[in-house]
Design an enzyme around this catalytic site. Structure first.
Site, mmCIF file in Angstrom:
data_model
loop_
_atom_site.group_PDB
_atom_site.id
_atom_site.type_symbol
_atom_site.label_atom_id
_atom_site.label_comp_id
_atom_site.label_asym_id
_atom_site.label_seq_id
_atom_site.Cartn_x
_atom_site.Cartn_y
_atom_site.Cartn_z
ATOM 1 N N ARG A 138 -65.950 51.065 -27.718
ATOM 2 C CA ARG A 138 -67.296 51.454 -28.164
ATOM 3 C C ARG A 138 -67.230 52.548 -29.242
ATOM 4 O O ARG A 138 -68.133 52.637 -30.063
ATOM 5 C CB ARG A 138 -68.126 51.933 -26.975
ATOM 6 C CG ARG A 138 -68.703 50.765 -26.189
ATOM 7 C CD ARG A 138 -69.567 51.239 -25.056
ATOM 8 N NE ARG A 138 -70.287 50.115 -24.466
ATOM 9 C CZ ARG A 138 -70.709 50.069 -23.226
ATOM 10 N NH1 ARG A 138 -70.484 51.086 -22.405
ATOM 11 N NH2 ARG A 138 -71.363 49.017 -22.774
ATOM 12 N N LYS A 193 -73.378 46.170 -11.574
ATOM 13 C CA LYS A 193 -74.791 46.547 -11.772
ATOM 14 C C LYS A 193 -75.664 45.386 -11.293
ATOM 15 O O LYS A 193 -76.383 44.747 -12.072
ATOM 16 C CB LYS A 193 -75.048 46.872 -13.241
ATOM 17 C CG LYS A 193 -74.346 48.154 -13.705
ATOM 18 C CD LYS A 193 -74.623 48.452 -15.169
ATOM 19 C CE LYS A 193 -73.879 49.688 -15.621
ATOM 20 N NZ LYS A 193 -73.954 49.899 -17.074
ATOM 21 N N GLY A 200 -69.392 46.964 -21.416
ATOM 22 C CA GLY A 200 -68.371 47.987 -21.578
ATOM 23 C C GLY A 200 -67.172 47.734 -20.683
ATOM 24 O O GLY A 200 -66.012 47.785 -21.139
ATOM 25 N N GLY A 247 -75.585 44.429 -20.171
ATOM 26 C CA GLY A 247 -76.989 44.247 -19.788
ATOM 27 C C GLY A 247 -77.835 43.888 -21.002
ATOM 28 O O GLY A 247 -78.700 43.008 -20.942
HETATM 29 N N1 LIG Z 1 -66.535 43.027 -5.740
HETATM 30 C C1 LIG Z 1 -66.789 44.163 -6.369
HETATM 31 N N2 LIG Z 1 -67.168 45.265 -5.700
HETATM 32 C C2 LIG Z 1 -67.416 46.428 -6.330
HETATM 33 N N3 LIG Z 1 -67.327 46.602 -7.679
HETATM 34 C C3 LIG Z 1 -66.965 45.524 -8.396
HETATM 35 C C4 LIG Z 1 -66.672 44.269 -7.797
HETATM 36 N N4 LIG Z 1 -66.339 43.411 -8.772
HETATM 37 C C5 LIG Z 1 -66.374 44.094 -9.930
HETATM 38 N N5 LIG Z 1 -66.744 45.372 -9.711
HETATM 39 C C6 LIG Z 1 -66.860 46.479 -10.697
HETATM 40 O O1 LIG Z 1 -67.829 46.198 -11.660
HETATM 41 C C7 LIG Z 1 -67.657 47.155 -12.690
HETATM 42 C C8 LIG Z 1 -68.257 46.663 -13.965
HETATM 43 O O2 LIG Z 1 -69.586 46.278 -13.765
HETATM 44 P P1 LIG Z 1 -70.703 46.271 -14.897
HETATM 45 O O3 LIG Z 1 -70.975 47.660 -15.370
HETATM 46 O O4 LIG Z 1 -71.847 45.504 -14.325
HETATM 47 O O5 LIG Z 1 -70.004 45.447 -16.075
HETATM 48 P P2 LIG Z 1 -70.126 45.624 -17.664
HETATM 49 O O6 LIG Z 1 -69.892 47.082 -18.017
HETATM 50 O O7 LIG Z 1 -69.091 44.728 -18.229
HETATM 51 O O8 LIG Z 1 -71.523 45.193 -18.010
HETATM 52 C C9 LIG Z 1 -66.175 47.407 -12.771
HETATM 53 O O9 LIG Z 1 -65.942 48.796 -12.763
HETATM 54 C C10 LIG Z 1 -65.600 46.715 -11.509
HETATM 55 O O10 LIG Z 1 -64.702 47.515 -10.799
HETATM 56 O O1 LIG Z 2 -72.430 50.454 -20.097
HETATM 57 C C1 LIG Z 2 -73.523 50.058 -20.500
HETATM 58 O O2 LIG Z 2 -74.049 48.863 -20.180
HETATM 59 P P1 LIG Z 2 -73.227 47.577 -19.605
HETATM 60 O O3 LIG Z 2 -72.467 48.014 -18.367
HETATM 61 O O4 LIG Z 2 -74.341 46.623 -19.271
HETATM 62 O O5 LIG Z 2 -72.356 47.076 -20.705
HETATM 63 C C2 LIG Z 2 -74.379 50.857 -21.453
HETATM 64 O O6 LIG Z 2 -73.721 52.040 -21.865
HETATM 65 C C3 LIG Z 2 -75.716 51.177 -20.795
HETATM 66 O O7 LIG Z 2 -75.531 51.992 -19.668
HETATM 67 P P2 LIG Z 2 -76.622 51.970 -18.474
HETATM 68 O O8 LIG Z 2 -76.528 50.627 -17.795
HETATM 69 O O9 LIG Z 2 -76.225 53.112 -17.577
HETATM 70 O O10 LIG Z 2 -77.988 52.179 -19.118
#
Ligand SMILES: Nc1ncnc2c1ncn2[C@@H]1O[C@H](COP(=O)(O)OP(=O)(O)O)[C@@H](O)[C@H]1O
Ligand SMILES: O=C(OP(=O)(O)O)[C@H](O)COP(=O)(O)O
Length: 409
Positions: free
Chosen positions: A44, A209, A367, A391
């Site tokens: 990023r 998330k 991320g 997201g």
């Molecule tokens: N089964 C699980 N239980 C808890 N955390 C998980 C599980 N599978 C994946 N994760 C966690 O999800 C996190 C990423 O989620 P998220 O922020 O939604 O993805 P991104 O940043 O790609 O949008 C990672 O830190 C990973 O460790």
């Molecule tokens: O990591 C982010 O989003 P992402 O996990 O959906 O890629 C962005 O920095 C937004 O963070 P936020 O979901 O705490 O608003």
């Protein structure tokens, strides 16, 4: 299929005119993963460089703002942007000033002292309650503080354009504003996915998330052929099918909603592929004992109801890889397991390999998803596009009008 609103294009940097000697606030998404204070993926930061370089060349006085993590409106030393300023300085090859507050006397002095082409990074926006407040007046008041003394605003934090937060929406309204180069480039790729996705079109969802991302499924069902569900998200689906999930991540109040998605998918002929096997662990730890169990009998592991699901199992990884291999378009957001612990990275690796190996158009968003594929040794070039927003890209793909883009139209 619901009618697709045509989304108006966003204003670009050109609309701001000559920026020489102008004070420009730039909203970046410098929310990088940290481990023991070290940046584990700098994607990023690198993605933010194009706009910063261009503004430097234009002679602007650049005030960068960003969030890091979710500190909840109060200072938290573990979520300081100071290490990011140091890394940004190295990557930019030019000094990056840093002040340990977002607004206040010190920040104001540092902003006023900037000369043409100089760069300053302010402390984490989310140390201030106004940034994420649900109250519009509070957000507006915080945005007014951020805007003080500035001539223009550039929105380049693609990862937050789906958030109605002071530095994303109200700040854009407070100043002449435009999208930065990163936001413009991300939209260019995502448009290809929304307007003419080649079929079969598969979306892979995982991550943690869960409450944020479950909601997008309703709209994705109108647009995709196949949904693969892994990561923390899968356990709410298992629970919706009547299975017990031990201490795994679970959104209990979403179970009914998920049942609705499953029924709707069946009606529409959309394939939702759920894991047949998962990895149950004794605890959430790098060295936790673990065991592969059938997804419909999660508590049959030796950890019983104490077990916690940390990855998809090998059969599931194979079936996901197969579905990806049959697809012409794939969008993936959210790791399949806790990839940060090597013992629970196999599912994420299998999905990454499948994406890298398919001839179709592949986009990875988020991320942590981006960090995952890089930490597992994949080059960015192995995929069609790696988006900085998970997201944000998902909400864009579901057809929503994103608040942070609406204000730039
Ligand atoms: N089964 C699980 N239980 C808890 N955390 C998980 C599980 N599978 C994946 N994760 C966690 O999800 C996190 C990423 O989620 P998220 O922020 O939604 O993805 P991104 O940043 O790609 O949008 C990672 O830190 C990973 O460790
Ligand atoms: O990591 C982010 O989003 P992402 O996990 O959906 O890629 C962005 O920095 C937004 O963070 P936020 O979901 O705490 O608003």
């Amino acid at each position: 299929m619901s009618p697709r609103r045509r989304r108006p294009p966003v204003r670009t940097l050109e609309s701001l005119g000559d920026l020489r000697s102008k004070s420009v606030v730039v909203r970046c998404d410098l929310n990088v993963p940290l481990r023991d204070g070290e940046i584990t993926d700098e994607g990023r930061i690198r993605a933010s460089l194009t706009t910063i370089r261009e503004l430097r060349e234009a002679g602007a006085r650049i005030v960068l703002v960003s969030h890091l993590g979710r500190p909840g409106g109060a200072p938290d030393p573990d979520a300081s942007l100071r290490p990011v300023a140091a890394r940004l300085e190295e990557l930019l090859g030019a000094p990056v000033g840093f002040v340990g507050e977002t607004v206040g006397d010190e920040a104001e002095r540092a902003r006023a002292a900037l000369r043409d082409g100089e760069v300053l990074l302010l402390e984490n926006l989310r140390f201030n309650p106004g940034e994420t407040s649900k109250d519009e007046a509070e957000r507006r008041a915080f945005a007014a503080e951020l805007a003080r003394g500035a001539d223009a605003f550039v929105s380049d934090g693609f990862g937050v354009v789906h958030r109605r937060q002071a530095s994303v929406t109200e700040l854009a309204e407070a100043l002449p504003s435009a999208a930065g180069r990163l936001v413009a480039a991300e939209l260019e790729v995502l448009r290809r996915l929304t307007e003419h996705p080649e079929r079969p079109y598969t979306v892979v969802l995982g991550g943690s998330k869960v409450s944020d991302k479950l909601g997008v499924i309703a709209h994705l069902l109108e647009r995709v052929d196949t949904l693969l569900i892994g990561g923390g998200m899968l356990f709410t689906f298992l629970a919706a099918n009547g299975h017990r999930v031990g201490r795994s991540l679970l959104e209990a109040d979403q179970i009914e909603t998920v049942r609705g998605y499953l029924a709707e998918a069946q009606r529409r002929g959309v394939r939702i592929v759920l894991p047949g096997d998962v990895v149950a662990a004794a605890s959430f730890a790098e060295d936790a004992e673990h065991q592969v169990v059938p997804a419909d009998d999660f508590e049959s592991s030796r950890f019983g109801a104490e077990g916690i699901g940390l990855d998809i199992g090998p059969d599931t990884a194979r079936s996901f890889a197969e579905a990806i291999g049959e697809s012409a378009t794939v969008f993936w957001n959210g790791p399949m397991g806790v990839f940060e612990f090597p013992a629970f990275a196999a599912g994420t690796r299998a999905v990454a390999e499948a994406l890298a190996g398919t001839g179709g158009f592949t986009v990875i968003g988020g991320g942590d998803s981006a960090a995952a594929v890089r930490s597992l040794g994949f080059d960015d070039e192995s995929f069609g596009h790696i988006s900085t927003g998970g997201g944000a890209s998902l909400e864009y793909l579901e057809g929503k009008t994103l608040p942070g883009l609406e204000v730039l139209a």
